[in-house]
Design an enzyme around this catalytic site. Structure first.
Site, PDB file in Angstrom:
ATOM      1  N   LYS A   1     -24.951 -25.456 -10.239  1.00 13.34           N
ATOM      2  CA  LYS A   1     -24.607 -26.749  -9.636  1.00 13.34           C
ATOM      3  C   LYS A   1     -24.010 -27.743 -10.627  1.00 13.34           C
ATOM      4  O   LYS A   1     -23.770 -28.898 -10.281  1.00 13.34           O
ATOM      5  CB  LYS A   1     -25.846 -27.366  -8.979  1.00 13.34           C
ATOM      6  CG  LYS A   1     -26.519 -26.477  -7.953  1.00 13.34           C
ATOM      7  CD  LYS A   1     -25.601 -26.089  -6.828  1.00 13.34           C
ATOM      8  CE  LYS A   1     -26.330 -25.214  -5.823  1.00 13.34           C
ATOM      9  NZ  LYS A   1     -25.448 -24.594  -4.873  1.00 13.34           N
ATOM     10  N   CYS A   2     -23.755 -27.313 -11.832  1.00 11.82           N
ATOM     11  CA  CYS A   2     -23.184 -28.181 -12.862  1.00 11.82           C
ATOM     12  C   CYS A   2     -21.704 -28.442 -12.579  1.00 11.82           C
ATOM     13  O   CYS A   2     -21.001 -27.573 -12.059  1.00 11.82           O
ATOM     14  CB  CYS A   2     -23.327 -27.501 -14.229  1.00 11.82           C
ATOM     15  SG  CYS A   2     -22.635 -28.434 -15.605  1.00 11.82           S
TER      16      CYS A   2
END
Length: 179
Positions: free
Chosen positions: A35-36
């Site tokens: 999710k970065c």
């Protein structure tokens, strides 16, 4: 002489992976997170892997949830997500800690041999990259903002420095490593 070969790490399927089986390969170790905002680098990392894997290069992805909780997935769900969304084929390990008292020993080793932003040893964010030569020695550390595609020349240089026999069929024959 110490090297990454002294470490083992669990893959996301919980099987143990001795890094000693990478002897003779140039390795890029990356702490990752699905999710970065840097997760699009997984596609660029896969392109590097595909371009150089037959020359003795590999990438190891170590998911980490220490930075803004950007890796909420667990186990095989991480690898499945990486394959579905980024089509990666390199090794994906179980989640690790890269800072603090529970730091995985591999990352303690990598940090003790390099410095990052502002000469600090701590890893500041996901997608910090560590390039290791064919002898298991750390060559360089790269910041999360360093784009994988900017690493072509240093990867080629490391591959060309590896003392292996060249064959007519391929640029490098990683099974014929000279001692």
């Amino acid at each position: 002489m110490d090297s990454i070969y002294q470490f083992n790490a669990p893959l996301c399927n919980n099987s143990d992976f001795p890094l000693s089986q990478l002897k003779g390969k140039t390795v890029l170790i990356v702490n990752t997170a699905s999710k970065c905002h840097f997760s699009a680098q997984l596609c660029a990392l896969e392109r590097l892997y595909q371009q150089y894997k037959s020359d003795g290069f590999t990438i190891l992805a170590f998911p980490c949830n220490q930075f803004d909780k950007n890796e909420p997935l667990e186990g095989m769900a991480i690898k499945d997500y990486y394959q579905k969304h980024f089509a990666i084929n390199f090794e994906v390990f179980d989640k690790v800690m890269v800072n603090g008292p529970d730091t995985h020993p591999l990352f303690s080793y990598l940090k003790s041999h390099t410095r990052g932003i502002a000469q600090n040893r701590a890893i500041k964010w996901n997608f910090t990259k560590f390039l290791v030569n064919a002898q298991g020695q750390l060559i360089a550390r790269y910041a999360p903002r360093t784009k994988p595609e900017s690493l072509h020349s240093v990867i080629r240089s490391s591959l060309e420095a590896t003392p292996i026999i060249k064959t007519a069929n391929s640029r490098f024959n990683t099974t014929a490593i000279l001692k």
